[in-house]
Design a protein around this motif. Structure first.
Motif, PDB file in Angstrom:
ATOM      1  N   GLY A  20      -6.755  -0.025   0.597  1.00  0.00           N
ATOM      2  CA  GLY A  20      -7.139  -0.591   1.885  1.00  0.00           C
ATOM      3  C   GLY A  20      -8.245  -1.611   1.751  1.00  0.00           C
ATOM      4  N   ILE A  21      -9.215  -1.317   0.916  1.00  0.00           N
ATOM      5  CA  ILE A  21     -10.304  -2.272   0.682  1.00  0.00           C
ATOM      6  C   ILE A  21      -9.771  -3.540   0.014  1.00  0.00           C
ATOM      7  N   ILE A  22      -8.816  -3.384  -0.896  1.00  0.00           N
ATOM      8  CA  ILE A  22      -8.280  -4.543  -1.611  1.00  0.00           C
ATOM      9  C   ILE A  22      -7.374  -5.395  -0.714  1.00  0.00           C
ATOM     10  N   PHE A  23      -6.479  -4.766   0.040  1.00  0.00           N
ATOM     11  CA  PHE A  23      -5.446  -5.508   0.754  1.00  0.00           C
ATOM     12  C   PHE A  23      -5.757  -5.809   2.216  1.00  0.00           C
ATOM     13  N   ILE A  24      -6.669  -5.077   2.844  1.00  0.00           N
ATOM     14  CA  ILE A  24      -6.946  -5.276   4.267  1.00  0.00           C
ATOM     15  C   ILE A  24      -8.347  -5.854   4.419  1.00  0.00           C
ATOM     16  N   GLN A  25      -8.413  -7.043   4.985  1.00  0.00           N
ATOM     17  CA  GLN A  25      -9.697  -7.704   5.208  1.00  0.00           C
ATOM     18  C   GLN A  25     -10.143  -7.419   6.635  1.00  0.00           C
ATOM     19  N   THR A  26     -11.163  -6.577   6.785  1.00  0.00           N
ATOM     20  CA  THR A  26     -11.634  -6.193   8.114  1.00  0.00           C
ATOM     21  C   THR A  26     -13.119  -5.880   8.081  1.00  0.00           C
ATOM     22  N   ASP A  27     -13.719  -5.885   9.272  1.00  0.00           N
ATOM     23  CA  ASP A  27     -15.121  -5.503   9.395  1.00  0.00           C
ATOM     24  C   ASP A  27     -15.274  -4.007   9.652  1.00  0.00           C
ATOM     25  N   MET A  28     -14.193  -3.369  10.098  1.00  0.00           N
ATOM     26  CA  MET A  28     -14.234  -1.927  10.382  1.00  0.00           C
ATOM     27  C   MET A  28     -14.118  -1.147   9.075  1.00  0.00           C
ATOM     28  N   PRO A  29     -14.691   0.051   9.026  1.00  0.00           N
ATOM     29  CA  PRO A  29     -14.610   0.841   7.797  1.00  0.00           C
ATOM     30  C   PRO A  29     -13.193   1.368   7.543  1.00  0.00           C
ATOM     31  N   ILE A  30     -12.768   1.245   6.305  1.00  0.00           N
ATOM     32  CA  ILE A  30     -11.431   1.686   5.890  1.00  0.00           C
ATOM     33  C   ILE A  30     -11.440   3.186   5.577  1.00  0.00           C
ATOM     34  N   ILE A  55       0.842  -1.199   0.000  1.00  0.00           N
ATOM     35  CA  ILE A  55       0.000   0.000   0.000  1.00  0.00           C
ATOM     36  C   ILE A  55       0.879   1.251   0.000  1.00  0.00           C
ATOM     37  N   SER A  56       1.948   1.255   0.779  1.00  0.00           N
ATOM     38  CA  SER A  56       2.854   2.409   0.840  1.00  0.00           C
ATOM     39  C   SER A  56       3.533   2.654  -0.502  1.00  0.00           C
ATOM     40  N   VAL A  57       4.004   1.599  -1.127  1.00  0.00           N
ATOM     41  CA  VAL A  57       4.693   1.738  -2.421  1.00  0.00           C
ATOM     42  C   VAL A  57       3.743   2.260  -3.489  1.00  0.00           C
ATOM     43  N   LEU A  58       2.560   1.684  -3.576  1.00  0.00           N
ATOM     44  CA  LEU A  58       1.609   2.096  -4.615  1.00  0.00           C
ATOM     45  C   LEU A  58       1.090   3.508  -4.375  1.00  0.00           C
ATOM     46  N   THR A  59       0.841   3.861  -3.121  1.00  0.00           N
ATOM     47  CA  THR A  59       0.393   5.222  -2.813  1.00  0.00           C
ATOM     48  C   THR A  59       1.475   6.237  -3.162  1.00  0.00           C
ATOM     49  N   THR A  60       2.715   5.913  -2.842  1.00  0.00           N
ATOM     50  CA  THR A  60       3.822   6.807  -3.171  1.00  0.00           C
ATOM     51  C   THR A  60       3.967   6.972  -4.675  1.00  0.00           C
ATOM     52  N   PHE A  91      -6.373  10.089  -0.434  1.00  0.00           N
ATOM     53  CA  PHE A  91      -7.569   9.501   0.157  1.00  0.00           C
ATOM     54  C   PHE A  91      -8.154   8.400  -0.724  1.00  0.00           C
ATOM     55  N   VAL A  92      -8.323   8.694  -1.999  1.00  0.00           N
ATOM     56  CA  VAL A  92      -8.904   7.704  -2.915  1.00  0.00           C
ATOM     57  C   VAL A  92      -7.985   6.491  -3.058  1.00  0.00           C
ATOM     58  N   THR A  93      -6.677   6.741  -3.186  1.00  0.00           N
ATOM     59  CA  THR A  93      -5.727   5.638  -3.346  1.00  0.00           C
ATOM     60  C   THR A  93      -5.685   4.769  -2.097  1.00  0.00           C
ATOM     61  N   LEU A  94      -5.601   5.388  -0.922  1.00  0.00           N
ATOM     62  CA  LEU A  94      -5.556   4.612   0.321  1.00  0.00           C
ATOM     63  C   LEU A  94      -6.851   3.854   0.569  1.00  0.00           C
ATOM     64  N   ALA A  95      -7.984   4.462   0.258  1.00  0.00           N
ATOM     65  CA  ALA A  95      -9.263   3.781   0.458  1.00  0.00           C
ATOM     66  C   ALA A  95      -9.385   2.569  -0.462  1.00  0.00           C
ATOM     67  N   LEU A 132     -12.551   5.897   7.079  1.00  0.00           N
ATOM     68  CA  LEU A 132     -12.144   6.843   8.119  1.00  0.00           C
ATOM     69  C   LEU A 132     -10.620   6.824   8.321  1.00  0.00           C
ATOM     70  N   ALA A 133     -10.028   5.647   8.309  1.00  0.00           N
ATOM     71  CA  ALA A 133      -8.569   5.551   8.427  1.00  0.00           C
ATOM     72  C   ALA A 133      -7.889   6.165   7.206  1.00  0.00           C
ATOM     73  N   SER A 134      -8.465   5.982   6.035  1.00  0.00           N
ATOM     74  CA  SER A 134      -7.916   6.581   4.817  1.00  0.00           C
ATOM     75  C   SER A 134      -7.993   8.098   4.876  1.00  0.00           C
TER      76      SER A 134
END
Length: 151
Positions: free
Chosen positions: A76-86, A35-40, A69-73, A88-90
């Motif tokens: 995050g949806i693709i790489f992080i599997q969670t029940d919490m919303p991504i 995520i860091s590499v692609l966002t950068t 924001f758009v890139t991290l969101a 807000l963190a993005s």
């Protein structure tokens, strides 16, 4: 390409992504690194090489917020599997990335473009060059005899 600025941008993005997504989500270090590499990469190519050079620091900083924001969101949806919303963190991560961007932009503008990169667009501000010949007047027209020193 300015490798030092790209490295600084990557370190900043990596610290923010690892801090926010690593603390609040159960994500692997490999996923956070990707995520860091692609966002950068996206932010550098679109925000710094395209928008910053054409529109300046303020527009580039504002657009970097939405871009991050758009890139991290999305990542995050693709790489992080969670029940919490991504989202807000993005939003928080994009905010902290945007705080650092004007300083990075000022550094990049101070260093200037590298030899291999293209010059920024000038938007119609052209300047002509006018100069007089600095060599002696050896070649003259045949009709102008008063300037010819041989005749």
């Amino acid at each position: 390409m300015n490798l030092k600025a790209l490295g600084i941008k990557f370190i900043i993005n990596m610290i923010i992504v690892f801090s926010i997504f690593g603390i609040f989500y159960d994500a692997s270090l490999v996923n956070l690194f990707i995520i860091s590499v692609l966002t950068t990469a996206v932010a550098y190519v679109v925000g710094d090489l395209f928008i910053l050079r054409r529109f300046g620091n303020v527009v580039a900083s504002i657009s970097d917020f939405f871009l991050a924001f758009v890139t991290l969101a999305m990542l995050g949806i693709i790489f992080i599997q969670t029940d919490m919303p991504i989202v807000l963190a993005s939003l928080f991560a994009a905010f902290f990335i945007t705080i650092t961007e004007p300083f990075l932009h000022a550094y990049m503008q101070e260093k200037g473009p590298d030899e291999k990169s293209t010059r920024p667009l000038t938007r119609g501000r052209y300047q002509t060059e006018i100069a007089e010949e600095s060599t002696p007047n050896r070649i003259t027209r045949k009709t102008d005899k008063r300037r010819d020193p041989t005749k």
